[in-house]
Design a protein around this motif. Structure first.
Motif, PDB file in Angstrom:
ATOM      1  N   SER A  22       9.155   0.952  10.920  1.00 35.89           N
ATOM      2  CA  SER A  22       9.514   0.525   9.567  1.00 35.89           C
ATOM      3  C   SER A  22      10.265   1.654   8.873  1.00 35.89           C
ATOM      4  CB  SER A  22       8.247   0.179   8.789  1.00 35.89           C
ATOM      5  OG  SER A  22       8.558   0.117   7.421  1.00 35.89           O
ATOM      6  N   ARG A  23      11.283   1.287   8.113  1.00 31.03           N
ATOM      7  CA  ARG A  23      12.039   2.314   7.386  1.00 31.03           C
ATOM      8  C   ARG A  23      11.152   3.032   6.387  1.00 31.03           C
ATOM      9  NH1 ARG A  23      17.757  -0.443   5.779  1.00 31.03           N
ATOM     10  NH2 ARG A  23      18.059   1.506   4.657  1.00 31.03           N
ATOM     11  N   ARG A  48       8.429   4.215   6.907  1.00 31.94           N
ATOM     12  CA  ARG A  48       7.724   5.340   7.536  1.00 31.94           C
ATOM     13  C   ARG A  48       8.585   6.593   7.667  1.00 31.94           C
ATOM     14  NH1 ARG A  48       5.274   3.409  12.953  1.00 31.94           N
ATOM     15  NH2 ARG A  48       5.074   5.663  13.218  1.00 31.94           N
ATOM     16  N   GLN A  82      13.722  -2.154   9.371  1.00 30.45           N
ATOM     17  CA  GLN A  82      13.347  -1.246  10.458  1.00 30.45           C
ATOM     18  C   GLN A  82      14.458  -0.220  10.720  1.00 30.45           C
ATOM     19  OE1 GLN A  82      10.612  -2.322  13.202  1.00 30.45           O
ATOM     20  NE2 GLN A  82       9.806  -3.059  11.263  1.00 30.45           N
TER      21      GLN A  82
END
Lengths: 508, 258
Positions: free
Chosen positions: A16-17, A19, A439
């Motif tokens: 996931s972006r 993160r 993502q």
């Protein structure tokens, strides 16, 4: 690097972006500079303007080959400039020029801030050079000049003497001796990156196959790994083998023709004539599998679009053996000819320190003693299960770059043989699920020129909001420029061929 | 020296018998698509919708495939619900006029030879300057191959030369990027008249996969008078050689494929 705040992911993985840690610019800069100083490489550094208006986010992908990890971090740039990383981390010099050109933000303190591809800024009204009016004109810029009565300048290109792609080379010479070479590209810019945004569309995979025409398999494989990561699709093992075989056939074809061309450049015609033909034998092996000599249509998301049936497998093995035998007889002449050795040895040498500082990849890096090979450092596909030995040389000259090709020809042939002898059963392709939204995915593939890096960011609908391609040529063109320092200008064709970089892969 | 001679002996004679004999192409070779459009269900547009370069049109005039845009990929073949499209082994694809590339799926009108006066000039010696204008390196590679011992186009008097001043024409690859437009036009201008323009590959003919990009000119047709169109992505070396020989009137066979 233990206290690094960047997110660690593996090649062919999507996260996931959310993160990806957003860090203040100073920390971002310090992390990248420190990582490069510790021997990691900057695999990608790029801007993204899909956030709030007026803001450009910088992303860095740091490659840690020892642990097979990619560290990703992000920092927002809210004003029109940031402190350039290049003075402390030379390997990002071209990335920063690219960011300046695409987003109109200035890496302040960049020692050689010039356009890369000569296109208008992605953000209208924001131009790093404050140009206005008609669009930028390719090649119009000040070149680095050496002053002096006896210094002369030689300009070559964009149209070259051979049947090759266009680019401009500007030499500062003293007699035959080259003080400096500046390479100015961008002539091949076809808008690939821009067209990938919003994908995958029906054109996307074909665009990737045409990104660098002689590395269709490499780029298509990286793209498919991105899609599969975002979709959470696992490729059947037989499909991975077919892709791996195709990737190594691409390497065989290109290494073979380059050895032939190197022989031609020093006037050693037997090997030049033989290898030109044998390249065709390898291309025809790819055509035997999929109908296209360049592997167009073979690598597709979910696996491979063509299977290697039993008759084809046997035929492939027979023809591979014959071609490898021929290439062996053709290439061994090179190593036994004193005239060839005398021309190759010591020509266009690049030191390991320079290679490391520039972040060179592929055979050009391995010829200098750097053990970078994505098949070993960031294994993906079939290379997770089968190790191809890394070919390394030390002298960093034309001889080393040529010899690396020869070692890799033998190892790729052995790999293909082994794979075809133990072709696993099962399907070659699997359905691909819809792509995940929000993502980031990264894929590293060792193409024949070196590391191909693709990075994709998806939006809320699972479409690419940004798709970055880093062709190995992007890292390596500067290596060629430095290889020419203090060389004879007449050795340029030889040095150039020993790198054989892609113009369109760089210009995108 | 003895090793070089032994290697020469081992490598043998590899030049194709072509044009006397045609070499076997791989069974999966994707040549001229054959389309049985008479059996198309009404209102089916699956192939046209799947085509990455929108090369297929289906309307009241029937089925038409623009070979100048065709990538010879398998997207339409896979999309056709009734399996009416297949690739043939037909490698002869070159035409003289752009409109001749718009093909009904059955017959293609191949390139006619140059007129007699021009053939007298170029027929036995044709020197060409290649200009890659956004070409990806694949078209260029298969042009280079024509110079190898396998195809040996020198035996027909055809040769690539380094300077446009020495050339009788230019061979264009790539969609003509805006950044190469001036260099392409300058090179063309430097070739002495009479001169030929040969467009090789989908990109040079129509822009191909880059068609419609602001950064390219959708091929060289709008900028230069093209004398020969050689479709493909990239065209097989035999397709290119066939086109060149056809242009020079050196192939004695009917000018139509079916």
């Amino acid at each position: 690097m233990s206290d690094i705040r960047f997110a660690a992911i593996r090649t062919g993985q999507a996260i996931s972006r959310a993160r990806i840690p957003q860090v203040p610019f100073d920390e971002f800069r310090q992390t990248v500079v420190a990582a490069a100083a510790e021997g990691r490489r900057v695999a990608a550094l790029f801007g993204d303007a899909s956030g709030p208006p007026g803001q450009v986010d910088l992303y860095a992908v740091l490659a840690d080959g020892v642990r097979s990890l990619l560290h990703v971090g992000q920092t927002p740039i809210e004003v029109g400039e940031f402190a350039a990383l290049t003075p402390d981390c030379p390997q990002v010099h071209l990335f920063e020029r690219e960011i300046a050109e695409q987003f109109g933000i200035v890496p302040a303190g960049h020692p050689w801030l010039k356009p890369v591809r000569f296109h208008a800024s992605y953000r209208p009204g924001c131009d790093a050079w404050n140009r206005s009016g008609a669009g930028p004109v390719v090649g119009v810029l000040d070149f680095y000049r050496v002053a002096g009565d006896q210094v002369h300048e030689v300009a070559v290109g964009p149209v070259h003497a051979g049947v090759i792609e266009p680019g401009h080379f500007r030499f500062q010479c003293h007699g035959e001796r080259v003080f400096h070479l500046e390479i100015s590209l961008g002539y091949q810019h076809r808008g690939v990156s821009r067209a990938l945004v919003g994908g995958p569309k029906k054109r996307t995979v074909h665009l990737l196959e045409e990104t660098a025409g002689d590395a269709s398999i490499g780029h298509a494989t990286a793209y498919c790994q991105i899609v599969e990561a975002l979709a959470g699709t696992q490729v059947p093992i037989r499909g991975e083998v077919v892709r791996g075989v195709a990737l190594e056939l691409e390497r065989l074809a290109n290494h073979t023709v380059d050895l032939g061309a190197l022989a031609g450049d020093v006037g050693f015609l037997p090997t030049a004539a033989f290898c030109g033909r044998i390249r065709g034998d390898f291309l025809n092996l790819t055509a035997l599998i999929c109908g296209s000599r360049f592997g167009r249509g073979l690598v597709r998301p979910g696996g491979a679009a063509f299977d290697i049936d039993e008759t084809r497998r046997v035929q492939c093995l027979e023809r591979l053996d014959a071609a490898v035998h021929d290439v062996e007889s053709a290439v061994s002449l090179l190593w036994n000819a004193a005239s060839v050795q005398a021309r190759f040895e010591g020509t266009g040498a690049v030191s390991i320190e320079t290679a490391r500082a520039l972040g060179l990849v592929g055979p050009a890096a391995r010829a200098c003693g750097l053990e970078h090979d994505a098949r070993q450092d960031f294994p993906s596909g079939i290379f997770r299960f089968v190790q191809v030995p890394v070919s390394v040389s030390l002298s960093g000259d034309v001889l080393a770059r040529a010899y690396i090709r020869w070692l890799e020809i033998q190892r790729s042939a052995a790999f293909i043989r082994e794979q075809l002898h133990s072709l696993p059963a099962g399907p070659v392709r699997r359905e691909v699920a819809p792509l995940g939204s929000g993502q980031i995915a990264i894929a590293l593939v060792e193409g024949w020129r070196g590391e191909i890096c693709h990075v994709a960011l998806t939006d809320a609908y699972g479409c690419f909001s940004n798709y970055r391609i880093v062709d190995p040529s992007f890292h390596n063109w500067a290596g060629l420029a430095l290889a020419l320092r203090d060389q004879q200008i007449s050795d340029f064709p030889l040095c150039n061929k020993s790198f054989n970089l892609s113009y369109c892969g760089h210009d995108l | 020296m003895i090793q070089a001679l032994l290697a020469r002996l081992r490598q043998g004679h590899r030049t194709l018998a072509y044009p006397k004999g045609v070499p076997t192409l791989p069974d999966r070779f994707r040549g001229l698509p054959i389309v049985d459009s008479s059996r198309c269900p009404a209102d089916c547009r699956d192939c046209a919708n799947a085509c990455p370069t929108d090369a297929i049109a289906i309307d009241d005039r029937g089925f038409r495939l623009d070979l100048g845009r065709c990538l010879f990929c398998t997207d339409c073949v896979e999309a056709c619900p009734d399996g009416l499209i297949r690739h043939s082994q037909e490698y002869r694809l070159s035409v003289r006029r752009r409109e001749d590339l718009v093909y009904d799926g059955r017959t293609l009108k191949l390139a006619e030879a140059l007129d007699q006066k021009t053939r007298r000039i170029f027929g036995r010696s044709l020197k060409l300057r290649q200009v890659s204008a956004g070409g990806s390196g694949a078209c260029e590679a298969d042009l280079n191959v024509l110079g190898t011992v396998v195809f040996d186009m020198g035996r027909f008097g055809i040769q690539f030369v380094a300077s446009p001043r020495h050339a009788d024409g230019i061979v264009v690859t790539g969609p003509v990027s805006e950044n190469m437009r001036t260099a392409l036009l300058d090179t063309y201008a430097a070739v002495p008249a009479p001169k030929l323009v040969i467009a090789v590959g989908a990109e040079a003919i129509s822009g191909g996969i880059f068609r419609g990009h602001d950064e390219v000119h959708d091929g060289c047709g709008a900028l230069l008078p093209v004398d020969l169109f050689i479709p493909g992505w990239p065209p097989h070396p035999l397709t290119i050689l066939d086109g060149l020989l056809r242009l020079l009137g050196r192939l004695e066979e009917p000018g139509q494929t079916a």
